[in-house]
Design a protein around this motif. Structure first.
Motif, PDB file in Angstrom:
ATOM      1  N   GLY A 188      43.282  16.388  26.820  1.00 39.99           N
ATOM      2  CA  GLY A 188      44.882  15.651  26.312  1.00 39.99           C
ATOM      3  C   GLY A 188      45.511  16.434  26.294  1.00 39.99           C
ATOM      4  O   GLY A 188      46.816  17.622  26.942  1.00 39.99           O
ATOM      5  N   MET A 189      44.823  18.397  26.337  1.00 46.41           N
ATOM      6  CA  MET A 189      44.896  19.593  26.493  1.00 46.41           C
ATOM      7  C   MET A 189      44.638  20.599  27.239  1.00 46.41           C
ATOM      8  O   MET A 189      43.204  20.994  27.862  1.00 46.41           O
ATOM      9  CB  MET A 189      45.858  20.109  24.763  1.00 46.41           C
ATOM     10  N   PHE A 190      45.307  22.035  27.939  1.00 45.21           N
ATOM     11  CA  PHE A 190      44.343  23.063  28.050  1.00 45.21           C
ATOM     12  C   PHE A 190      43.434  23.680  27.425  1.00 45.21           C
ATOM     13  O   PHE A 190      43.447  23.543  26.378  1.00 45.21           O
ATOM     14  CB  PHE A 190      45.230  24.232  27.879  1.00 45.21           C
ATOM     15  N   MET A 191      42.658  23.155  28.259  1.00 48.48           N
ATOM     16  CA  MET A 191      40.351  23.652  27.480  1.00 48.48           C
ATOM     17  C   MET A 191      40.119  25.438  28.875  1.00 48.48           C
ATOM     18  O   MET A 191      39.720  25.677  27.848  1.00 48.48           O
ATOM     19  CB  MET A 191      39.739  22.740  28.037  1.00 48.48           C
ATOM     20  N   ILE A 192      40.092  25.510  29.743  1.00 52.44           N
ATOM     21  CA  ILE A 192      39.975  26.869  30.389  1.00 52.44           C
ATOM     22  C   ILE A 192      41.634  27.339  31.099  1.00 52.44           C
ATOM     23  O   ILE A 192      42.845  26.623  31.896  1.00 52.44           O
ATOM     24  CB  ILE A 192      39.308  26.422  31.376  1.00 52.44           C
ATOM     25  N   VAL A 208      46.397  38.178  29.880  1.00 52.71           N
ATOM     26  CA  VAL A 208      44.708  38.265  30.109  1.00 52.71           C
ATOM     27  C   VAL A 208      44.575  38.635  31.462  1.00 52.71           C
ATOM     28  O   VAL A 208      45.774  38.557  32.468  1.00 52.71           O
ATOM     29  CB  VAL A 208      44.410  36.857  29.885  1.00 52.71           C
ATOM     30  N   PRO A 209      43.952  38.870  32.118  1.00 56.17           N
ATOM     31  CA  PRO A 209      43.956  39.418  33.495  1.00 56.17           C
ATOM     32  C   PRO A 209      43.418  38.975  34.456  1.00 56.17           C
ATOM     33  O   PRO A 209      42.480  37.631  33.636  1.00 56.17           O
ATOM     34  CB  PRO A 209      42.401  40.787  33.443  1.00 56.17           C
ATOM     35  N   LEU A 210      43.634  38.548  35.719  1.00 57.73           N
ATOM     36  CA  LEU A 210      43.815  36.852  35.955  1.00 57.73           C
ATOM     37  C   LEU A 210      43.350  37.621  37.516  1.00 57.73           C
ATOM     38  O   LEU A 210      43.269  38.522  38.081  1.00 57.73           O
ATOM     39  CB  LEU A 210      45.530  36.682  36.787  1.00 57.73           C
ATOM     40  N   LYS A 211      42.534  36.226  37.652  1.00 61.25           N
ATOM     41  CA  LYS A 211      41.679  36.918  39.250  1.00 61.25           C
ATOM     42  C   LYS A 211      42.196  34.948  40.402  1.00 61.25           C
ATOM     43  O   LYS A 211      41.592  33.815  39.502  1.00 61.25           O
ATOM     44  CB  LYS A 211      40.492  35.963  39.254  1.00 61.25           C
ATOM     45  N   PRO A 212      42.882  35.445  41.360  1.00 61.68           N
ATOM     46  CA  PRO A 212      43.172  34.161  41.886  1.00 61.68           C
ATOM     47  C   PRO A 212      42.003  33.603  42.230  1.00 61.68           C
ATOM     48  O   PRO A 212      41.099  33.663  42.700  1.00 61.68           O
ATOM     49  CB  PRO A 212      43.596  34.522  42.929  1.00 61.68           C
ATOM     50  N   GLY A 213      42.445  32.168  41.685  1.00 57.92           N
ATOM     51  CA  GLY A 213      41.699  31.160  42.253  1.00 57.92           C
ATOM     52  C   GLY A 213      40.349  30.809  40.642  1.00 57.92           C
ATOM     53  O   GLY A 213      39.728  29.301  41.003  1.00 57.92           O
ATOM     54  N   SER A 214      40.832  31.485  39.468  1.00 55.78           N
ATOM     55  CA  SER A 214      39.891  30.964  38.491  1.00 55.78           C
ATOM     56  C   SER A 214      40.575  30.626  37.587  1.00 55.78           C
ATOM     57  O   SER A 214      41.990  31.815  37.362  1.00 55.78           O
ATOM     58  CB  SER A 214      38.758  32.434  38.317  1.00 55.78           C
ATOM     59  N   GLY A 215      40.464  29.741  36.476  1.00 55.87           N
ATOM     60  CA  GLY A 215      40.988  29.690  35.055  1.00 55.87           C
ATOM     61  C   GLY A 215      41.634  30.977  34.164  1.00 55.87           C
ATOM     62  O   GLY A 215      41.596  30.652  32.878  1.00 55.87           O
TER      63      GLY A 215
END
Ligand code: WT7
Length: 630
Positions: A418-422, A428-435
């Motif tokens: 129903g809602m975002f989980m990851i 937040v620092p991001l890595k392309p391809g990871s939630g």
């Protein structure tokens, strides 16, 4: 956060992004939510309107049938509309819409509430009551939003069927839900053509006994069949005095159902995932606020169709709960030219843009020049959903669309959650391809076959260990399936059906489905639906479907067909079969390739071994074949 060295390719948020975000310190929030999980959600619930507050935040007496905010009285539609109409947001735009051919319509919060009140009065006058099911089948037009909110207002359970689905899929959903009313558009525009929705519905209705009334929304104006006593034009009813009377919303229990949404599972027919007013409201409201960091001046565009859960949670409910302005576009991204979406962002001043990897990959192919003709400087945040985003598409999105200044929220979730989980947040620092990591307070793990946590960087089954407010409550008509499908393999844990790995920083990388679900262009389909459509063709004895990697769609469907005795294997038949699947399920289910087979690989107990077909197609080792029949 920046002081800790992270592994792999990392995109750190700018100080400006952090300063502007609702959540500036993820770790702090996570600690708060972890230490007092129920209290955290209770506080979020307190930000919304309740006719009466709950007696208990979480009831876990009857696992896995969890209840949230039990005893509370609310209505999600009240929180989407009336709450805002009572404030300075009354004349703020709630919905901005552009049709495929360029016309537009806008609704302030006041106007949207007025339309919902009129529609709700019409539903009531047809005898629609709390708990009745109403199926909605139309394209991306404002009426779909009005229809959903009106069902919620009267306490009816909406079941939106994606306008790209066809006869059999619609019929199955009408029948299984025992819908009393069908709301359908005469047709829908797609790439300049008309999809005859009412005609498809007429065929589906032939076998759907429960439907008493059909409300027809005039969109395309092409002639349609109107069955006397059953079919009525919506615009005619909306003009009756009864529609324009005062309307009071139903005060509902937190656990009263809001909608069912059919989605594909491991075996058999699609299942009706049921969500409720209270918990779903709190979950979508909070995730929308923290992840898309919604502010009053924002214009939020989620490109998803309301026929899928993304359209429910983050096109309609999440943004409206936050009093945001939502933008909705009717047509195809590349119509009439591949710059349509970019032109919409420029012309409507979109700030937050949420879409799917498959669409990005499709548009990337047309080259950057189509994008660069447009001023996209209004954008401040981007989002991705539906399937893993490959780093190449991520980087294109980040550089060419976001001009390296917009963080990308790669949100992992499901119809069931129903809602975002990851999901990341803008700080937040991001890595392309990871939630990135689970939403604060949500505990997830990656397990091996035996139920042990796997080591970092090893692949395993993704599970969720604690309940969350917007979680699926039951499968309508089939509660046992909820237990079997999600809560049996690892007792006490929710099994997602995805495989994943976790890196040294705790970031989760989704690998893909481990069951018989195929994600085609981000759409969720079951092998069983495609196979049963094929077998319903008179020439076919047996069929098997698999998903094969596809550059743009993520996966495409390959089907293997055993014909009935004496039927000739012709090219024309392959064509007919593809058309047949499209007619029964919908164009999205059309197999890319169909191959005739003299036999299908099966286990001794008669189950088709799809992985053998897939291994053969990929030219890899099929693995353990000890259960193969011959
Ligand atoms: C499946 C759920 C929930 C929104 C739309 C899909 C895949 C979804 C991501 C993502 C990698 C993703 C998973 C999941 N999925 N989002 N950000 N990264 N995979 O909902 O149709 O119920 O499908 O979509 O495989 O299990 P859905």
């Amino acid at each position: 956060m920046q002081e800790k060295k992270m592994t792999g390719e990392v995109y750190y948020p700018s100080q400006e992004a952090i300063d502007n975000a609702h959540i500036k310190n993820w770790d702090e929030l996570n600690q708060l939510a972890t230490e007092n999980y129920e209290g955290f959600w209770e506080e979020r619930a307190n930000e919304l309107h309740w006719y009466k507050k709950w007696d208990r935040v979480l009831n876990d007496d009857d696992k896995p049938f969890f209840k949230w905010f039990e005893g509370g009285k609310t209505n999600i539609a009240y929180n989407c509309l009336d709450t805002h109409v009572k404030t300075y947001r009354k004349n703020k735009l709630a919905l901005v819409w552009e049709g495929e051919s360029g016309e537009n319509r806008v609704f302030s919060y006041f106007a949207l509430r007025r339309e919902v009140r009129r529609f709700s009065n019409v539903l009531k006058s047809l005898g629609v009551k709390k708990g009745d099911r109403v199926t909605i089948y139309m394209g991306r037009v404002p009426e779909i939003v009005v229809a959903m909110l009106s069902c919620a207002s009267v306490g009816a359970i909406h079941s939106v069927v994606y306008g790209g689905f066809s006869v059999e899929a619609l019929n199955e959903r009408l029948d299984d839900s025992h819908s009393k009313v069908l709301i359908v558009a005469d047709g829908a525009y797609q790439r300049g053509k008309v999809i005859p929705l009412k005609e498809i519905a007429d065929e589906a209705l032939k076998r759907a006994a429960s439907v008493e009334h059909v409300l027809v929304v005039k969109r395309t104006g092409q002639p349609v069949n109107m069955e006397i006593g059953r079919d009525m034009w919506l615009h005619e009813l909306l003009n009756l005095p009864i529609a324009n009377q005062p309307f009071e919303m139903e005060e509902l229990d937190a656990e009263d159902p809001l909608f069912i949404l059919y989605t594909s599972g491991t075996t058999g027919k699609p299942k009706a995932i049921l969500h409720t007013h209270g918990g779903y409201m709190v979950g979508t409201y909070t995730t929308m606020k923290y992840v898309f960091d919604i502010k009053d001046e924002d214009r939020f565009w989620c490109t998803a169709d309301p026929g899928w859960v993304t359209g429910h949670s983050y096109l309609v409910y999440g943004p409206l709960l936050n009093g945001a302005t939502i933008f909705m576009y009717e047509g195809a991204p590349n119509f009439p030219y591949p710059n349509r979406w970019w032109s919409l962002i420029e012309r409507w001043g979109i700030n937050i843009f949420y879409t799917a990897p498959t669409a990005l990959r499709g548009l990337m192919r047309f080259g950057d020049a189509w994008v660069n003709r447009h001023d996209l400087s209004s954008l401040r945040l981007l989002g991705s959903v539906g399937e893993p985003i490959n780093p190449e598409a991520w980087k294109w999105f980040h550089k060419v669309i976001g001009k390296e200044k917009c963080p990308i929220m790669d949100t992992w979730w499901q119809t069931e959650t129903g809602m975002f989980m990851i999901t990341p947040m803008p700080s937040v620092p991001l890595k392309p391809g990871s939630g990135t990591r689970p939403f604060p307070g949500i505990i997830m793990d990656i397990l091996d076959e035996e139920g042990n946590s796997v080591k970092p960087n090893e692949e395993g089954f993704l599970v969720i260990k604690n309940p969350w407010p917007a979680m699926v409550r039951t499968i309508f008509n089939d509660p046992n399936r909820l237990v079997e499908q999600y809560w049996t393999k690892y007792p006490g844990y929710y099994m997602t059906g995805d495989s994943a790995r976790r890196d040294d920083d705790g970031y989760i990388w989704i690998i893909g489905r481990v069951d018989d679900v195929i994600k085609v262009s981000g759409y969720r389909l079951g092998t069983a639906e495609i196979e049963s459509a094929l077998v319903s063709h008179p020439a076919v004895a047996e069929a098997a479907a698999i998903g094969m990697p596809h550059e743009v769609k993520g996966n495409s469907i390959y089907a293997y067909v055993m014909l009935k005795q004496g039927v000739e294997k012709t090219e024309k038949l392959i064509d007919d079969l593809r058309q047949h699947v499209s007619h029964e399920v919908g164009p999205i289910a059309k197999p890319e390739k169909i191959e005739f087979m003299d036999s299908l690989p099966k286990t001794r107990s008669g189950k088709i071994m799809r992985r053998v077909l897939k291994a053969k197609e990929l030219g890899v080792d099929p693995g353990n074949l000890s259960t193969l029949e011959e």
